[in-house]
Enzyme design. Sequence first.
Site, PDB file in Angstrom:
ATOM      1  N   GLU A  40     -17.630 -40.419  -5.501  1.00 31.07           N
ATOM      2  CA  GLU A  40     -16.564 -40.380  -4.500  1.00 31.07           C
ATOM      3  C   GLU A  40     -16.513 -41.673  -3.681  1.00 31.07           C
ATOM      4  O   GLU A  40     -17.541 -42.189  -3.249  1.00 31.07           O
ATOM      5  CB  GLU A  40     -16.775 -39.185  -3.568  1.00 31.07           C
ATOM      6  CG  GLU A  40     -15.656 -39.014  -2.542  1.00 31.07           C
ATOM      7  CD  GLU A  40     -15.919 -37.876  -1.570  1.00 31.07           C
ATOM      8  OE1 GLU A  40     -14.949 -37.447  -0.904  1.00 31.07           O
ATOM      9  OE2 GLU A  40     -17.068 -37.417  -1.461  1.00 31.07           O
ATOM     10  N   LYS A 113      -7.641 -34.700  -2.764  1.00 36.01           N
ATOM     11  CA  LYS A 113      -8.652 -33.760  -2.266  1.00 36.01           C
ATOM     12  C   LYS A 113      -8.005 -32.709  -1.369  1.00 36.01           C
ATOM     13  O   LYS A 113      -7.332 -33.032  -0.393  1.00 36.01           O
ATOM     14  CB  LYS A 113      -9.730 -34.535  -1.507  1.00 36.01           C
ATOM     15  CG  LYS A 113     -10.933 -33.721  -1.073  1.00 36.01           C
ATOM     16  CD  LYS A 113     -11.998 -34.656  -0.497  1.00 36.01           C
ATOM     17  CE  LYS A 113     -13.248 -33.926  -0.072  1.00 36.01           C
ATOM     18  NZ  LYS A 113     -14.287 -34.861   0.422  1.00 36.01           N
ATOM     19  N   CYS A 150     -15.688 -33.625  -4.225  1.00 33.23           N
ATOM     20  CA  CYS A 150     -16.740 -33.300  -3.259  1.00 33.23           C
ATOM     21  C   CYS A 150     -16.592 -31.916  -2.607  1.00 33.23           C
ATOM     22  O   CYS A 150     -16.924 -30.921  -3.227  1.00 33.23           O
ATOM     23  CB  CYS A 150     -16.855 -34.399  -2.214  1.00 33.23           C
ATOM     24  SG  CYS A 150     -18.462 -34.405  -1.354  1.00 33.23           S
TER      25      CYS A 150
END
Length: 291
Positions: A40, A113, A150
């Site tokens: 990431e 995300k 994540c």
Amino acid sequence: MKIGFLQQHNTADRQQNILRLCEGISDLAKRGAQLVVLQELHNSLYFCQEENVDNFDLAEPIPGPSTKLFGEVAKTCGVVIVTSLFERRAPGLYHNTAVVIERDGTIAGRYRKMHIPDDPAYYEKFYFTPGDLGFQPIDTSVGRLGVMVCWDQWYPEAARLMALAGAQLLVYPTAIGYESSDTPEEQERQRRAWQTVQRGHAVANGLPVVAVNRVGYEPDPSGQTGGIQFWGTSFVAGPQGELVYEASADEEESIIVDLDLGRSEQVRRWWPFLRDRRIDHYGDLTKRFRD
């Protein structure tokens, strides 16, 4: 499919980080990798340890300089690359975005995300607008990739929706580490929980999982915390949750894992979780909480 990943320790030298990534991708390709997954926000330090408006200068458009650079690397090396970038969508509008580069250098797709954390040393809500592209797998020449980022990896709903949309592989670029004030026992519980929940996604959906984390220590520029010791341990799990490979907790690694994506078909025949879902009784999942 031969999947390569780079578990890297980043520094403040952004150009050096990128150069090392490019060299690492080239090396993995020479060793036979067909897909390369990066961690990431791999171009820079993990800047979300503080709230600083100057850090927005790190963001870039997509397409932009990084997609151009990694596109050239993908084309030269003949590999598909999963990148993780700080996207500047418009003035004041930014995303934490994974971009998949096809082996001909073109952009195969992107994922913004969806779940954005806000914790000490992880002030991501200051920087990132939650994604608006949903949980849509990205079709590539090596397969249909369910790419998330994540904090998304803790949510079974996200993994399930990717699976229901036909993902063949769940991929999570990651930046997560130890809180310096926690005891060693608590730190180990957190790391194991991080791995366990993702292996659970593999089991529940009958899909392999690839999670690539950064490694090494990065100080907190604000001095409010003791910084983050990223716990590495990037891993690959098979469709029954079996641990195929686990990287070091404190060393950089460049690894290739050979996965049989076709095995998911057989696993789902043994464990037909999708068949037995009671979709007529899951409506309350759309509620925040059942009071």
